[in-house]
Motif scaffolding. Structure first.
Motif, mmCIF file in Angstrom:
data_model
loop_
_atom_site.group_PDB
_atom_site.id
_atom_site.type_symbol
_atom_site.label_atom_id
_atom_site.label_comp_id
_atom_site.label_asym_id
_atom_site.label_seq_id
_atom_site.Cartn_x
_atom_site.Cartn_y
_atom_site.Cartn_z
ATOM 1 N N LEU A 109 55.949 64.726 17.381
ATOM 2 C CA LEU A 109 55.225 64.062 18.348
ATOM 3 C C LEU A 109 53.817 63.817 17.862
ATOM 4 O O LEU A 109 53.145 62.902 18.494
ATOM 5 C CB LEU A 109 55.028 65.340 19.483
ATOM 6 N N SER A 110 53.287 64.401 16.658
ATOM 7 C CA SER A 110 52.070 63.963 16.417
ATOM 8 C C SER A 110 52.222 62.583 15.571
ATOM 9 O O SER A 110 50.993 62.146 15.281
ATOM 10 C CB SER A 110 51.290 65.197 15.265
ATOM 11 N N HIS A 111 53.117 62.317 15.301
ATOM 12 C CA HIS A 111 53.265 60.869 14.526
ATOM 13 C C HIS A 111 53.636 59.843 15.390
ATOM 14 O O HIS A 111 53.869 58.845 15.061
ATOM 15 C CB HIS A 111 54.205 60.994 13.446
ATOM 16 N N CYS A 112 53.754 60.134 16.821
ATOM 17 C CA CYS A 112 54.415 59.106 17.790
ATOM 18 C C CYS A 112 52.959 57.909 18.169
ATOM 19 O O CYS A 112 52.214 58.440 18.423
ATOM 20 C CB CYS A 112 54.830 59.685 19.139
ATOM 21 N N LYS B 158 59.058 48.898 26.011
ATOM 22 C CA LYS B 158 60.386 49.700 25.572
ATOM 23 C C LYS B 158 60.143 49.743 23.976
ATOM 24 O O LYS B 158 59.846 48.682 23.252
ATOM 25 C CB LYS B 158 61.673 48.789 25.964
ATOM 26 N N PRO B 159 60.457 50.932 23.445
ATOM 27 C CA PRO B 159 60.621 50.910 22.166
ATOM 28 C C PRO B 159 61.913 50.418 21.693
ATOM 29 O O PRO B 159 63.114 50.394 22.209
ATOM 30 C CB PRO B 159 60.447 52.621 21.838
ATOM 31 N N ARG B 160 61.972 49.537 20.566
ATOM 32 C CA ARG B 160 62.955 48.984 19.958
ATOM 33 C C ARG B 160 63.551 49.927 19.062
ATOM 34 O O ARG B 160 62.925 50.243 18.170
ATOM 35 C CB ARG B 160 62.460 47.594 19.284
ATOM 36 N N VAL B 161 64.870 50.194 19.227
ATOM 37 C CA VAL B 161 65.426 51.372 18.610
ATOM 38 C C VAL B 161 66.617 50.921 17.822
ATOM 39 O O VAL B 161 67.577 50.636 18.498
ATOM 40 C CB VAL B 161 65.675 52.718 19.209
ATOM 41 N N ALA B 162 66.702 51.010 16.511
ATOM 42 C CA ALA B 162 68.068 50.388 15.840
ATOM 43 C C ALA B 162 68.751 51.903 15.578
ATOM 44 O O ALA B 162 68.404 53.098 15.465
ATOM 45 C CB ALA B 162 67.526 50.108 14.261
ATOM 46 N N VAL B 163 70.043 51.603 15.691
ATOM 47 C CA VAL B 163 71.345 52.757 15.606
ATOM 48 C C VAL B 163 71.996 52.168 14.541
ATOM 49 O O VAL B 163 72.587 51.411 14.801
ATOM 50 C CB VAL B 163 71.872 53.084 16.944
ATOM 51 N N LEU B 164 72.044 52.945 13.427
ATOM 52 C CA LEU B 164 73.105 52.750 12.122
ATOM 53 C C LEU B 164 73.903 53.930 11.911
ATOM 54 O O LEU B 164 73.519 54.965 11.722
ATOM 55 C CB LEU B 164 72.240 52.248 11.185
ATOM 56 N N ARG C 217 57.333 60.049 24.516
ATOM 57 C CA ARG C 217 55.655 60.279 24.126
ATOM 58 C C ARG C 217 55.317 58.752 23.683
ATOM 59 O O ARG C 217 54.094 58.482 23.785
ATOM 60 C CB ARG C 217 55.771 61.123 22.854
ATOM 61 N N MET C 218 56.203 57.962 23.166
ATOM 62 C CA MET C 218 55.620 56.912 22.683
ATOM 63 C C MET C 218 55.185 55.862 23.493
ATOM 64 O O MET C 218 54.260 54.895 23.666
ATOM 65 C CB MET C 218 56.694 56.144 21.669
ATOM 66 N N ASP D 261 55.608 63.690 31.322
ATOM 67 C CA ASP D 261 57.017 64.550 31.264
ATOM 68 C C ASP D 261 57.810 64.176 30.071
ATOM 69 O O ASP D 261 58.657 63.210 30.398
ATOM 70 C CB ASP D 261 57.602 64.590 32.250
ATOM 71 N N TYR D 262 57.284 64.529 29.081
ATOM 72 C CA TYR D 262 58.315 64.044 27.626
ATOM 73 C C TYR D 262 58.936 65.409 27.162
ATOM 74 O O TYR D 262 59.851 65.243 26.172
ATOM 75 C CB TYR D 262 57.288 63.347 26.480
#
Length: 400
Positions: free
Chosen positions: A12-15, A171-177, A315-316, A321-322
């Motif tokens: 969370l501190s790096h978000c 929206k966060p762009r999230v890659a799933v591999l 959080r990003m 409420d996260y």
């Protein structure tokens, strides 16, 4: 191994905080509001009737039953009004403006109309069934706060406030591999007994969507360093990059070494939880991108997402409420385990029995059993050092 709270705190501190954008209302469902929404007017904007019935002077009906003369009718949407004489009633419909002087509305089911008069069968208190101007909202009042996740309730509320567009977090762009020689994607034939059908990528993509993210499926890559490194080189295109499999201690678990080669700074690897111990977390793009290496077992994958990844995605987006929601319930039956080194998250069902919350855990405890989620709605938490929980005692549960 790192304790769960410490691992989550590091994540969370790096978000990074994502920028905002304006979208049309129907595109805002599930998004995080990036502005305070303020009412521009009182709601209701005028005194109106909460019921179909008869508007009256309260003093005329306090000693009911009583008969009053009917002097008119006011439908919903009527413009203007008139002053109601004493000893009279006016027929009124839900939402219609209250006539001047009226101090109560008697519901139609408590009346009997005949020959231009109405019999009020029982008394009602002063102000009964009248919606007062501004009783729900005052002009200038904050209706929805920045950081609110927009559900369908809030969508209707925003429409009622005439919000054609709203400011939301991008929206966060999230890659799933997915990784693994043995994994076969949807539609691909299973040709060997050692091959298994994919599930993790689709679990994650659905979870990302529900958490407000934009999933991008990069498919399945075999456990070959060259191919894996090529797939990982796409990091820069995404806010978050998630891999499944390849993070344990086997000879063919290459993810930790390869992500460092492509520029990921690893902050931790292995968390003291069960399942999902080998979670790897790192950052890239000068701390603006988050990398999660998640175990390949299906339950481990889901738990890692729920406990670590989902809070980060929220959080990003600056959601208020996260954090995972926790409460306490009575355990339905005894639970025991042999190894108490790690905190265990057991799939369970939370229900209400005899006005008390009750938790019953799934008999399927192994990390490959995705069917343990069928009917489940929470994780039962078994803390480090605890080998037994007795039926009837209070246990901690994390909702999902």
């Amino acid at each position: 191994m790192m304790p769960y709270e410490e691992a989550l705190s590091i994540v969370l501190s790096h978000c990074p905080t994502l920028p905002t954008e304006k979208v049309y209302l129907l595109d805002a469902l599930g998004r995080v509001l990036a502005e305070d929404v303020i009412s521009e007017e009182d709601r209701p904007s005028f005194d109106n009737s909460a019921m179909d019935g008869y508007a009256v002077h309260w003093e005329d009906i306090k000693d009911a039953p009583v008969e009053l003369s009917v002097v008119g009718e006011i439908p919903a949407g009527a413009e203007g009004t008139f002053e109601l004489p004493r000893g009279c009633a006016v027929k009124i419909f839900t939402g219609a403006p209250i006539p001047k002087g009226a101090t109560a509305v008697v519901p139609v089911e408590h009346t009997e109309a005949k020959n231009g008069k109405v019999l009020i069968k029982e008394a009602f208190k002063e102000g009964a069934n009248i919606r007062r101007k501004g009783e729900e909202l005052k002009a200038g009042e904050i209706v929805l706060q920045k950081g609110t996740i927009l559900r369908y309730y809030e969508m209707g509320l925003l429409a009622s406030l005439n919000k054609v567009q709203v400011e939301v977090s991008r929206k966060p762009r999230v890659a799933v591999l997915s990784t693994g020689d043995e994994i076969k994607d949807l539609g691909e034939p299973i040709t060997k007994p050692s091959q298994i059908r994919t599930s993790n990528g689709y679990t994650l993509m659905a979870g990302i969507s529900l958490a407000g993210g934009e999933p991008h499926y990069l498919g399945i890559v075999p456990d070959e360093p060259g191919k894996l490194k090529k797939a990982l080189s796409q990091l820069e295109d995404y806010d978050v990059f998630i891999t499944t499999g390849g993070v344990s201690m086997g000879d063919r678990d290459y993810i930790k070494t390869l992500v460092e080669e492509v520029g990921v700074k690893v902050h931790f690897h292995k968390v003291r939880i069960k399942p999902a111990k080998p979670i790897l977390f790192g950052t890239y793009r000068e701390g603006k991108g988050l990398f999660f290496g998640i175990p390949g077992n299906p339950v481990s994958c889901a738990i890692a997402f729920d406990l670590i990844v989902k809070p980060a995605l929220l959080r990003m987006q600056s959601a208020k409420d996260y954090m995972p929601k926790t409460l306490w319930a009575k355990l339905k039956r005894d639970f025991s385990r042999r190894d108490a080194e790690r905190r265990e998250f057991v799939r369970a069902v939370l229900s209400l029995e005899e006005q008390q919350l009750v938790c019953d855990f799934s008999p399927k405890l192994q990390s490959h059993m995705l069917t343990s989620y069928v009917g489940a709605n929470c994780y039962m938490v078994v803390r480090e050092g605890v080998k037994e929980l007795k039926g009837g005692e209070l246990v901690e549960v994390v909702l999902f």
